[in-house]
Motif scaffolding. Structure first.
Motif, mmCIF file in Angstrom:
data_model
loop_
_atom_site.group_PDB
_atom_site.id
_atom_site.type_symbol
_atom_site.label_atom_id
_atom_site.label_comp_id
_atom_site.label_asym_id
_atom_site.label_seq_id
_atom_site.Cartn_x
_atom_site.Cartn_y
_atom_site.Cartn_z
ATOM 1 N N GLY A 1 0.801 -1.214 0.000
ATOM 2 C CA GLY A 1 0.000 0.000 0.000
ATOM 3 C C GLY A 1 0.834 1.265 0.000
ATOM 4 O O GLY A 1 0.505 2.243 -0.688
ATOM 5 N N ASN B 1 2.512 1.814 -3.398
ATOM 6 C CA ASN B 1 1.504 2.350 -4.309
ATOM 7 C C ASN B 1 1.261 3.837 -4.038
ATOM 8 O O ASN B 1 1.153 4.643 -4.969
ATOM 9 C CB ASN B 1 0.197 1.570 -4.145
ATOM 10 N N GLU C 1 -8.109 -8.895 -6.634
ATOM 11 C CA GLU C 1 -9.098 -8.220 -5.790
ATOM 12 C C GLU C 1 -8.467 -7.792 -4.469
ATOM 13 O O GLU C 1 -8.672 -6.670 -3.985
ATOM 14 C CB GLU C 1 -10.284 -9.150 -5.532
ATOM 15 N N GLU D 1 -6.012 -4.779 -4.915
ATOM 16 C CA GLU D 1 -6.706 -3.495 -5.074
ATOM 17 C C GLU D 1 -7.299 -3.027 -3.755
ATOM 18 O O GLU D 1 -7.304 -1.825 -3.451
ATOM 19 C CB GLU D 1 -7.794 -3.620 -6.144
ATOM 20 N N LEU D 2 -7.785 -3.965 -2.948
ATOM 21 C CA LEU D 2 -8.330 -3.601 -1.643
ATOM 22 C C LEU D 2 -7.231 -3.056 -0.733
ATOM 23 O O LEU D 2 -7.430 -2.081 -0.005
ATOM 24 C CB LEU D 2 -9.004 -4.809 -0.991
ATOM 25 N N LYS E 1 -4.446 -1.540 -1.669
ATOM 26 C CA LYS E 1 -4.112 -0.192 -2.134
ATOM 27 C C LYS E 1 -5.118 0.832 -1.607
ATOM 28 O O LYS E 1 -4.738 1.911 -1.117
ATOM 29 C CB LYS E 1 -4.090 -0.153 -3.662
ATOM 30 N N GLN E 2 -6.396 0.499 -1.716
ATOM 31 C CA GLN E 2 -7.432 1.437 -1.284
ATOM 32 C C GLN E 2 -7.434 1.597 0.224
ATOM 33 O O GLN E 2 -7.623 2.715 0.752
ATOM 34 C CB GLN E 2 -8.802 0.961 -1.760
ATOM 35 N N LEU E 3 -7.210 0.496 0.942
ATOM 36 C CA LEU E 3 -7.212 0.527 2.406
ATOM 37 C C LEU E 3 -6.120 1.466 2.921
ATOM 38 O O LEU E 3 -6.361 2.306 3.795
ATOM 39 C CB LEU E 3 -6.989 -0.888 2.942
ATOM 40 N N ALA F 1 -4.577 3.841 1.176
ATOM 41 C CA ALA F 1 -4.867 5.201 0.715
ATOM 42 C C ALA F 1 -5.895 5.887 1.611
ATOM 43 O O ALA F 1 -5.800 7.093 1.878
ATOM 44 C CB ALA F 1 -5.361 5.165 -0.731
ATOM 45 N N ASP F 2 -6.881 5.115 2.090
ATOM 46 C CA ASP F 2 -7.955 5.684 2.902
ATOM 47 C C ASP F 2 -7.551 5.931 4.354
ATOM 48 O O ASP F 2 -8.098 6.824 5.010
ATOM 49 C CB ASP F 2 -9.182 4.761 2.886
#
Length: 395
Positions: free
Chosen positions: A21, A24, A367, A370-371, A373-375, A377-378
């Motif tokens: 993460g 990224n 899947e 991508e989760l 990366k988003q986790l 980032a958030d």
């Protein structure tokens, strides 16, 4: 070039999740960022070269151009430590790491992933603390959810880094149950602050990040496919060992559970297939219902255990011990359309292999990647973490 060294307080704390993460995030922020894992314990052969699994993951996900000899300069395969202690390893392992590190001099950022806790690698003179000192990089320590345990572990690991002259830039706590522990981030921040360790962020628990797909299970246990089921990309919800009476087993199995069971435990196998028959019979036409009933009856002369309330139990079966069920039982598995594979190893060995799959991220886990990366980032402030990166200092 600025750099950070990611360490952890032990196995399966989420270091690879954080590394993926953060890498990224650094790249998304426009920084030319490199990655290396100086010492790896899980070696695979990729494109004819030995490399740590995490180096393979990062190269695949981010299209890194460096060869594996740079991304993963030192690996510890089985038997290596004994050879090292016996004096049979004559190459300068530290020199290999320094040479690989030097190739990133033209990068803006370098993310260095360690191996396990601060002391891992000490057996070959390359603990995380020693390598971080050698490369002149501050460390960020990853732990997992809780209060006392992560603080204790982080402080303990920080002491070894400090003893080696390595700055601990902060900590990240992973797998935090935010709903069950409101305000936990403030508690952790205060607790770590008493020891002079900044909390750089927390990552919430996400079960899917610990669970593989059926396809990954099949690849990981190297089994023979009895039946692929309807969807090999299905993420399992958990694992159960089929070592008890069939009716009791049914009480512990949900629709997403992967059941590891000896291939000769036909009582358990048939109970689970019957649960799938019960679900399918509700929507089957008369012809299909008759076929299902015929196969279910042929599979066993005994009355199937009651499956009321457990329809559709289990997402798949791993049949262990090399025991192949009778043909009628295999027919029942296929008619139930449930994933099943057979392996020669015993149940304990297979359970250990599946556990390893539960905690690793693989390049095929699109899947999951991508989760992650988003986790990150958030929930992590990338700028704040970039701010604690430092230029290499003299060892």
């Amino acid at each position: 070039m600025r750099q950070l060294y990611l360490a952890a307080t032990g196995q399966n704390r989420g270091k690879t999740t954080a590394a993926l993460g953060l890498l990224n995030g650094f790249l998304a922020a426009g920084h030319r960022t490199g990655f290396m894992k100086p010492v790896g314990q899980r070696t695979v052969i990729e494109d004819g070269e030995p490399a740590d699994e995490d180096a393979v993951l990062m190269k695949s996900v981010f299209g890194l151009r460096e060869p594996f000899s740079t991304l993963s300069p030192v690996h510890i395969p089985r038997g290596f430590t004994k050879s090292y202690i016996a004096g049979k390893v004559v190459e300068d392992l530290g020199a290999k790491i320094r040479a690989a590190h030097a190739t990133f001099a033209d990068h803006e950022m370098l993310l260095i992933e360690g191996t396990g806790h601060a002391g891992v690698g000490a057996v070959i003179g390359l603990s995380n603390a020693v390598v971080a000192r050698m490369l002149g990089t501050p460390a960020v320590i990853i732990s997992e959810g809780g209060v006392g345990r992560p603080i204790d572990e982080i402080v303990h690991n920080a002491s070894l880094f400090a003893a080696n002259g390595v700055e601990v830039a902060g900590a990240i706590v992973n797998k935090v149950d935010m709903d069950a522990q409101p305000g936990i981030a403030d508690v952790l921040e205060r607790g770590l602050g008493r020891h002079g360790i900044p909390l750089l962020g927390v990552l919430p628990v996400r079960p899917i990040l610990s669970n593989p797909t059926l396809a990954m299970v099949l690849e990981g246990v190297h089994g023979e496919t009895i039946h692929p089921g309807p969807d090999l990309d299905r993420v399992i919800g958990g694992v159960a060992i089929g070592a008890m009476e069939a009716g009791h087993m049914l009480e512990r199995v949900g629709p997403g559970t992967l059941v590891i069971v000896p291939g000769d435990r036909e009582d358990v196998i048939l109970t689970l297939t019957t649960a799938h028959f019960a679900e399918r019979l509700r929507t089957a036409n008369a012809t299909a219902a008759a076929r299902i009933a015929s196969i279910a009856a042929a599979a066993s002369n005994e009355r199937a255990a009651s499956v009321a309330g457990h329809e559709g139990a289990a997402v798949g079966l791993v049949l262990t011990g090399g025991y192949r069920p009778r043909a009628s039982v295999i027919d029942a598995i296929r008619e139930a359309d449930i994933f099943a594979t057979i392996v020669p190893e015993d149940t304990y060995v297979v359970a250990s292999e599946v556990h390893d799959l539960l905690v690793k991220t693989h390049p095929a886990d699109r899947e999951k990647i991508e989760l992650i990366k988003q986790l990150v980032a958030d929930h992590l402030d990338i700028d704040r973490i970039l701010a604690v990166a430092r230029e290499p200092t003299a060892a």
